[in-house]
Design a protein around this motif. Structure first.
Motif, PDB file in Angstrom:
ATOM      1  N   UNK A  35       6.925 -13.344  -0.256  1.00 21.03           N
ATOM      2  CA  UNK A  35       7.403 -14.330  -1.229  1.00 21.03           C
ATOM      3  C   UNK A  35       8.589 -15.113  -0.671  1.00 21.03           C
ATOM      4  N   UNK A  36       9.483 -14.431   0.001  1.00 14.14           N
ATOM      5  CA  UNK A  36      10.659 -15.069   0.583  1.00 14.14           C
ATOM      6  C   UNK A  36      10.252 -16.020   1.709  1.00 14.14           C
ATOM      7  N   UNK A  37       9.353 -15.586   2.569  1.00 15.11           N
ATOM      8  CA  UNK A  37       8.912 -16.408   3.693  1.00 15.11           C
ATOM      9  C   UNK A  37       8.008 -17.560   3.258  1.00 15.11           C
ATOM     10  N   UNK A  38       7.515 -17.547   2.043  1.00 16.80           N
ATOM     11  CA  UNK A  38       6.648 -18.643   1.604  1.00 16.80           C
ATOM     12  C   UNK A  38       7.452 -19.913   1.310  1.00 16.80           C
ATOM     13  N   UNK A  39       8.754 -19.800   1.323  1.00 18.06           N
ATOM     14  CA  UNK A  39       9.610 -20.958   1.079  1.00 18.06           C
ATOM     15  C   UNK A  39      10.378 -21.380   2.324  1.00 18.06           C
ATOM     16  N   UNK A  40      11.585 -21.853   2.106  1.00 18.60           N
ATOM     17  CA  UNK A  40      12.431 -22.367   3.176  1.00 18.60           C
ATOM     18  C   UNK A  40      12.714 -21.325   4.261  1.00 18.60           C
ATOM     19  N   UNK A  41      12.844 -20.065   3.877  1.00 19.38           N
ATOM     20  CA  UNK A  41      13.160 -19.017   4.851  1.00 19.38           C
ATOM     21  C   UNK A  41      12.072 -18.892   5.914  1.00 19.38           C
ATOM     22  N   UNK A  42      10.821 -19.055   5.524  1.00 19.78           N
ATOM     23  CA  UNK A  42       9.734 -18.990   6.491  1.00 19.78           C
ATOM     24  C   UNK A  42       9.832 -20.103   7.519  1.00 19.78           C
ATOM     25  N   UNK A  43      10.205 -21.283   7.067  1.00 16.66           N
ATOM     26  CA  UNK A  43      10.381 -22.408   7.986  1.00 16.66           C
ATOM     27  C   UNK A  43      11.543 -22.142   8.947  1.00 16.66           C
ATOM     28  N   UNK A  44      12.589 -21.503   8.442  1.00 16.30           N
ATOM     29  CA  UNK A  44      13.736 -21.183   9.288  1.00 16.30           C
ATOM     30  C   UNK A  44      13.352 -20.157  10.359  1.00 16.30           C
ATOM     31  N   UNK A  45      12.560 -19.163   9.989  1.00 15.10           N
ATOM     32  CA  UNK A  45      12.117 -18.158  10.966  1.00 15.10           C
ATOM     33  C   UNK A  45      11.321 -18.837  12.081  1.00 15.10           C
TER      34      UNK A  45
END
Length: 145
Positions: A35-45
């Motif tokens: 759920x966290x990576x489905x947003x902005x955090x995933x793009x940052x990773x």
């Protein structure tokens, strides 16, 4: 500094529960991670991975400070489940963690959805490592002897 900010946000949003059943803990953690990576955090990773491709010290730092630590917690939970007879004892815990995390990062890299269907598949993946249930028949035979 980017890694520090990412880690602070990540750990707060994707807890690895330690006070729950070892079969439940990785499912909760993986769900929150997806759920966290489905947003902005995933793009940052993905940006960190891409930047790290040409900057090995950055990728090494990210791996050391973030990935290894997080995977260690999941591995320890899996090992606790093995000791408790909840997970198969013939499976390497470190390899299990790799098998659970890898599909998340593969989907991130290839822009595939991190959706509810995927979360369900990850939960089923955790279940694949469960120890076989002990049959009630064998318990009742032992009691009658």
């Amino acid at each position: 500094m980017v890694i520090d900010a990412f880690m602070e946000s990540h750990f707060g949003n994707t807890p690895m529960p330690t006070a729950v059943d070892p079969r439940t803990a990785p499912k909760r953690h993986l769900t929150s991670l997806v759920q966290y990576f489905s947003g902005r955090a995933g793009k940052l990773v993905i940006q960190i991975f891409c930047e790290g491709r040409d900057n090995n010290p950055l990728l090494a730092e990210f791996n050391e400070r973030f990935a290894k630590n997080r995977r260690r917690l999941v591995q320890e939970t899996f090992q606790r489940g093995q000791v408790e007879g909840l997970f198969r004892s013939d499976i390497d815990a470190a390899w299990t963690v790799e098998m659970l995390y890898s599909p998340i990062y593969r989907r991130l890299i290839f822009g595939q959805p991190l959706d509810e269907e995927f979360i369900q598949l990850l939960g089923a993946g955790v279940d694949l490592f469960s120890a076989p249930a002990k049959s009630n028949i064998s318990r009742s035979i032992r009691k009658s002897k």
